[in-house]
Every structure is written in structure tokens, then in C-alpha cells.
Design a protein around this motif. Structure first.
Motif, PDB file in Angstrom:
ATOM      1  N   VAL A 129     -14.488 -34.868  19.430  1.00  0.00           N
ATOM      2  CA  VAL A 129     -13.487 -35.416  20.097  1.00  0.00           C
ATOM      3  C   VAL A 129     -12.487 -34.154  20.711  1.00  0.00           C
ATOM      4  CG1 VAL A 129     -11.032 -36.681  19.921  1.00  0.00           C
ATOM      5  CG2 VAL A 129     -13.091 -37.414  18.408  1.00  0.00           C
ATOM      6  N   GLY A 130     -12.385 -34.408  22.148  1.00  0.00           N
ATOM      7  CA  GLY A 130     -11.336 -33.551  22.663  1.00  0.00           C
ATOM      8  C   GLY A 130     -10.176 -34.080  23.238  1.00  0.00           C
ATOM      9  N   VAL A 131      -8.993 -33.024  23.451  1.00  0.00           N
ATOM     10  CA  VAL A 131      -7.914 -33.494  23.763  1.00  0.00           C
ATOM     11  C   VAL A 131      -7.128 -32.167  24.505  1.00  0.00           C
ATOM     12  CG1 VAL A 131      -6.741 -32.875  21.718  1.00  0.00           C
ATOM     13  CG2 VAL A 131      -5.691 -34.593  23.196  1.00  0.00           C
ATOM     14  N   THR A 132      -6.316 -32.574  25.460  1.00  0.00           N
ATOM     15  CA  THR A 132      -5.576 -31.424  25.865  1.00  0.00           C
ATOM     16  C   THR A 132      -3.946 -31.858  25.864  1.00  0.00           C
ATOM     17  OG1 THR A 132      -5.426 -32.355  28.291  1.00  0.00           O
ATOM     18  CG2 THR A 132      -7.005 -30.634  27.613  1.00  0.00           C
ATOM     19  N   VAL A 157       0.395 -29.181  19.554  1.00  0.00           N
ATOM     20  CA  VAL A 157      -0.307 -28.237  18.883  1.00  0.00           C
ATOM     21  C   VAL A 157      -0.602 -28.118  17.464  1.00  0.00           C
ATOM     22  CG1 VAL A 157      -0.583 -25.833  18.822  1.00  0.00           C
ATOM     23  CG2 VAL A 157      -0.031 -26.783  21.104  1.00  0.00           C
ATOM     24  N   THR A 158       0.518 -28.235  16.661  1.00  0.00           N
ATOM     25  CA  THR A 158       0.585 -28.292  15.207  1.00  0.00           C
ATOM     26  C   THR A 158      -0.201 -29.569  14.603  1.00  0.00           C
ATOM     27  OG1 THR A 158       2.526 -26.895  15.330  1.00  0.00           O
ATOM     28  CG2 THR A 158       2.043 -28.273  13.253  1.00  0.00           C
ATOM     29  N   LEU A 159      -0.108 -30.716  15.184  1.00  0.00           N
ATOM     30  CA  LEU A 159      -0.839 -31.839  14.892  1.00  0.00           C
ATOM     31  C   LEU A 159      -2.280 -31.646  14.894  1.00  0.00           C
ATOM     32  CD1 LEU A 159      -0.974 -35.112  14.136  1.00  0.00           C
ATOM     33  CD2 LEU A 159      -0.473 -35.343  16.521  1.00  0.00           C
ATOM     34  N   TYR A 160      -2.669 -31.024  16.233  1.00  0.00           N
ATOM     35  CA  TYR A 160      -4.071 -31.265  16.461  1.00  0.00           C
ATOM     36  C   TYR A 160      -4.699 -29.995  15.389  1.00  0.00           C
ATOM     37  CZ  TYR A 160      -3.275 -33.950  20.432  1.00  0.00           C
ATOM     38  OH  TYR A 160      -2.836 -35.325  21.242  1.00  0.00           O
ATOM     39  N   GLU A 161      -3.939 -28.881  15.454  1.00  0.00           N
ATOM     40  CA  GLU A 161      -4.377 -27.927  14.558  1.00  0.00           C
ATOM     41  C   GLU A 161      -4.582 -28.452  12.859  1.00  0.00           C
ATOM     42  OE1 GLU A 161      -2.220 -24.550  15.596  1.00  0.00           O
ATOM     43  OE2 GLU A 161      -3.511 -23.876  17.116  1.00  0.00           O
ATOM     44  N   ARG A 162      -3.472 -29.194  12.507  1.00  0.00           N
ATOM     45  CA  ARG A 162      -3.724 -29.585  11.252  1.00  0.00           C
ATOM     46  C   ARG A 162      -4.531 -30.597  10.804  1.00  0.00           C
ATOM     47  NH1 ARG A 162       1.320 -31.868  10.943  1.00  0.00           N
ATOM     48  NH2 ARG A 162       0.643 -33.982  11.149  1.00  0.00           N
ATOM     49  N   LEU A 163      -5.048 -31.280  11.833  1.00  0.00           N
ATOM     50  CA  LEU A 163      -6.206 -32.445  11.668  1.00  0.00           C
ATOM     51  C   LEU A 163      -7.752 -31.718  12.022  1.00  0.00           C
ATOM     52  CD1 LEU A 163      -4.537 -35.800  12.622  1.00  0.00           C
ATOM     53  CD2 LEU A 163      -4.571 -34.673  10.201  1.00  0.00           C
ATOM     54  N   PHE A 188      -8.680 -29.774  14.572  1.00  0.00           N
ATOM     55  CA  PHE A 188      -8.988 -29.626  16.046  1.00  0.00           C
ATOM     56  C   PHE A 188      -9.049 -27.981  16.202  1.00  0.00           C
ATOM     57  CE2 PHE A 188      -8.138 -33.884  16.454  1.00  0.00           C
ATOM     58  CZ  PHE A 188      -8.691 -34.393  17.657  1.00  0.00           C
ATOM     59  N   LEU A 189     -10.184 -27.350  16.866  1.00  0.00           N
ATOM     60  CA  LEU A 189     -10.226 -26.135  17.206  1.00  0.00           C
ATOM     61  C   LEU A 189      -9.550 -25.545  18.531  1.00  0.00           C
ATOM     62  CD1 LEU A 189     -13.891 -25.587  15.881  1.00  0.00           C
ATOM     63  CD2 LEU A 189     -11.652 -25.035  14.798  1.00  0.00           C
ATOM     64  N   ARG A 190      -8.881 -24.814  18.698  1.00  0.00           N
ATOM     65  CA  ARG A 190      -8.216 -24.798  20.356  1.00  0.00           C
ATOM     66  C   ARG A 190      -9.102 -23.646  20.811  1.00  0.00           C
ATOM     67  NH1 ARG A 190      -2.203 -22.989  21.372  1.00  0.00           N
ATOM     68  NH2 ARG A 190      -2.109 -22.997  23.631  1.00  0.00           N
ATOM     69  N   GLY A 191      -9.317 -24.371  22.272  1.00  0.00           N
ATOM     70  CA  GLY A 191     -10.099 -23.760  23.141  1.00  0.00           C
ATOM     71  C   GLY A 191      -9.503 -22.947  23.882  1.00  0.00           C
ATOM     72  N   ALA A 192      -9.955 -22.551  25.248  1.00  0.00           N
ATOM     73  CA  ALA A 192      -9.368 -21.920  26.171  1.00  0.00           C
ATOM     74  C   ALA A 192      -8.116 -22.478  26.896  1.00  0.00           C
ATOM     75  CB  ALA A 192     -10.366 -21.312  27.281  1.00  0.00           C
ATOM     76  N   ASP A 193      -6.886 -21.787  27.012  1.00  0.00           N
ATOM     77  CA  ASP A 193      -5.981 -22.711  27.718  1.00  0.00           C
ATOM     78  C   ASP A 193      -6.354 -22.459  29.156  1.00  0.00           C
ATOM     79  OD1 ASP A 193      -4.616 -22.792  25.507  1.00  0.00           O
ATOM     80  OD2 ASP A 193      -2.910 -20.866  26.018  1.00  0.00           O
ATOM     81  N   GLY A 248       2.778 -23.173  37.166  1.00  0.00           N
ATOM     82  CA  GLY A 248       3.862 -23.696  36.324  1.00  0.00           C
ATOM     83  C   GLY A 248       3.647 -24.443  35.244  1.00  0.00           C
ATOM     84  N   LEU A 249       2.056 -24.689  34.900  1.00  0.00           N
ATOM     85  CA  LEU A 249       1.881 -25.517  33.738  1.00  0.00           C
ATOM     86  C   LEU A 249       0.573 -24.982  33.175  1.00  0.00           C
ATOM     87  CD1 LEU A 249       1.961 -28.150  32.006  1.00  0.00           C
ATOM     88  CD2 LEU A 249       0.457 -29.176  33.698  1.00  0.00           C
ATOM     89  N   VAL A 250       0.529 -24.549  31.888  1.00  0.00           N
ATOM     90  CA  VAL A 250      -0.329 -24.072  31.029  1.00  0.00           C
ATOM     91  C   VAL A 250      -0.497 -25.192  29.957  1.00  0.00           C
ATOM     92  CG1 VAL A 250      -1.073 -22.302  29.719  1.00  0.00           C
ATOM     93  CG2 VAL A 250       0.458 -21.579  31.382  1.00  0.00           C
ATOM     94  N   MET A 251      -2.001 -25.663  29.789  1.00  0.00           N
ATOM     95  CA  MET A 251      -2.607 -26.781  28.971  1.00  0.00           C
ATOM     96  C   MET A 251      -3.252 -25.841  27.940  1.00  0.00           C
ATOM     97  SD  MET A 251      -1.164 -29.258  30.309  1.00  0.00           S
ATOM     98  CE  MET A 251      -2.379 -30.802  29.395  1.00  0.00           C
ATOM     99  N   ALA A 252      -3.422 -26.437  26.992  1.00  0.00           N
ATOM    100  CA  ALA A 252      -4.080 -26.141  25.784  1.00  0.00           C
ATOM    101  C   ALA A 252      -5.427 -27.152  25.590  1.00  0.00           C
ATOM    102  CB  ALA A 252      -3.681 -25.882  24.258  1.00  0.00           C
ATOM    103  N   SER A 253      -6.312 -26.600  25.280  1.00  0.00           N
ATOM    104  CA  SER A 253      -7.490 -27.512  24.947  1.00  0.00           C
ATOM    105  C   SER A 253      -8.001 -27.474  23.739  1.00  0.00           C
ATOM    106  CB  SER A 253      -8.692 -27.412  26.218  1.00  0.00           C
ATOM    107  OG  SER A 253      -9.148 -26.113  25.878  1.00  0.00           O
ATOM    108  N   PHE A 254      -8.275 -28.630  23.036  1.00  0.00           N
ATOM    109  CA  PHE A 254      -8.709 -28.576  21.563  1.00  0.00           C
ATOM    110  C   PHE A 254      -9.990 -29.506  21.599  1.00  0.00           C
ATOM    111  CE2 PHE A 254      -4.315 -27.774  21.524  1.00  0.00           C
ATOM    112  CZ  PHE A 254      -4.281 -26.820  20.556  1.00  0.00           C
ATOM    113  N   THR A 255     -10.841 -29.185  20.312  1.00  0.00           N
ATOM    114  CA  THR A 255     -11.903 -30.104  20.250  1.00  0.00           C
ATOM    115  C   THR A 255     -12.046 -30.288  18.735  1.00  0.00           C
ATOM    116  OG1 THR A 255     -13.510 -28.132  20.320  1.00  0.00           O
ATOM    117  CG2 THR A 255     -13.391 -29.444  22.377  1.00  0.00           C
ATOM    118  N   ARG A 256     -12.685 -31.305  18.427  1.00  0.00           N
ATOM    119  CA  ARG A 256     -12.837 -31.234  16.905  1.00  0.00           C
ATOM    120  C   ARG A 256     -14.343 -31.719  16.995  1.00  0.00           C
ATOM    121  NH1 ARG A 256     -12.448 -35.412  12.707  1.00  0.00           N
ATOM    122  NH2 ARG A 256     -11.789 -34.617  10.647  1.00  0.00           N
ATOM    123  N   PRO A 257     -15.332 -30.819  16.352  1.00  0.00           N
ATOM    124  CA  PRO A 257     -16.697 -31.001  16.578  1.00  0.00           C
ATOM    125  C   PRO A 257     -17.184 -32.377  15.447  1.00  0.00           C
ATOM    126  CG  PRO A 257     -16.115 -28.905  15.676  1.00  0.00           C
ATOM    127  CD  PRO A 257     -14.757 -29.679  15.783  1.00  0.00           C
TER     128      PRO A 257
END
Length: 164
Positions: A124-127, A136-142, A144-149, A155-164
Motif C-alpha cells: 500500500v502506498g500513500v502520500t 506522518v506519525t499515523l503512517y509510521e506508527r502503522l 509504513f516506510l517513508r520514501g523520498a520526499d 511551495g509544496l513538499v510531499m512525503a511518500s510512504f509504502t507498506r510492503p
């Protein structure tokens, strides 16, 4: 000695945006939640804030809702309709909680239900906005691994997360 009984947990169920009341609730909650995120990340160009109700309803998404004990939508999660291949990764399109239900575990409940009951074993992926600390805290707690921003627009920086 008496113990206070905790309030019942919200009930998670699929949502049907063909139902006018459901679609209106999802639209209202999404706009309210994204307005809070816009404030948190300092960027008001979030596409969902400019989306019409008709555009929202036309998206090819799967919808889960968390219903309060009173039957009102407390939050929702939507993901892209997955290809037939059961092993294909899915992408969360949006996870929104009604601000009236913030800090009550609604986002965690929806995300856990998706991961454990709907798409167990699938990637599962999410940004989210990189400075949206609650998300960010929710995804990490469950798990999800943070990928590249990344920065889709100035003016907008997004964080990408995946849960293998």
C-alpha cells in the motif's frame, strides 16, 4: 467502585457515493479535513479543496467510512480501484477525518481495517504533506516506510510512504 464505559468504537463499512447524503457527508468532511491540512502544511492548493461534489463522485475509487455510534460519517478512506491482480499494490487516494472526531483513533481504525481486512498482504502506498505531523506519525506508527520526499508544485513538499 464504578468504571466509566468507553464510548463504542466507530463502525467501519463501505460507503456508496451514489447515495446523496453519503456523498454530501464525504464532500463536507473532505473539505474540512483538507482545510486543516492546508493550514498545517502552509499550502492551500490541495486539489481536493477545488474538487466539486460531481468530480468527487466520478472518481473511480473504493470508499470505506467510519460511522459514529449515532450513524454519522466520522471519517473515510478512499483508494484507487485495484487491478484484478490480487498482488498489485494499491494507492490510498485520501484519508480524511471530520475535525469534530480528531484525536479519537478514527484514522487509525480506517487504515488498520483497510490493511488487515480489505487488502491484507498487499503493498500500500500513500502520500501526505511532509510537514503534516499527525499524518506522518499515523503512517509510521502503522508500519509504513517513508520514501523520498518530492515537490509536485513550487511551495509544496510531499512525503511518500509504502507498506510492503
Amino acid at each position: 467502585m464504578t468504571h466509566a464505559t468507553p464510548p463504542p468504537a466507530p463502525l467501519v463499512r463501505p460507503l456508496d457515493l451514489a447515495d446523496d447524503a453519503t456523498a454530501a457527508a464525504v464532500y463536507r468532511i473532505g473539505r474540512a479535513a483538507y482545510a486543516v491540512e492546508a493550514e498545517l502544511i502552509g499550502f492551500d492548493g490541495i486539489p481536493a479543496l477545488r474538487e466539486s461534489l460531481a468530480e468527487l463522485r466520478s472518481r473511480p475509487l473504493n470508499w470505506l467510512g467510519a460511522l459514529s455510534p449515532a450513524g454519522e460519517v466520522a471519517g473515510f478512506l478512499a483508494w484507487e480501484a485495484a487491478p484484478e491482480a490480487a498482488a498489485a499494490a494499491i494507492s490510498i487516494d485520501r484519508l480524511c477525518v471530520d475535525p469534530a472526531f480528531f484525536r479519537r483513533g478514527v484514522g487509525s481504525l480506517l487504515l488498520r481495517h483497510l490493511l488487515e481486512e480489505v487488502v491484507p498482504g498487499r503493498a500500500v502506498g500513500v502520500t501526505t504533506g511532509a510537514v503534516n505531523a499527525p499524518a506522518v506519525t499515523l503512517y509510521e506508527r502503522l508500519g509504513f516506510l517513508r520514501g523520498a520526499d518530492f515537490s509536485p508544485v513550487p511551495g509544496l513538499v510531499m512525503a511518500s510512504f509504502t507498506r510492503p
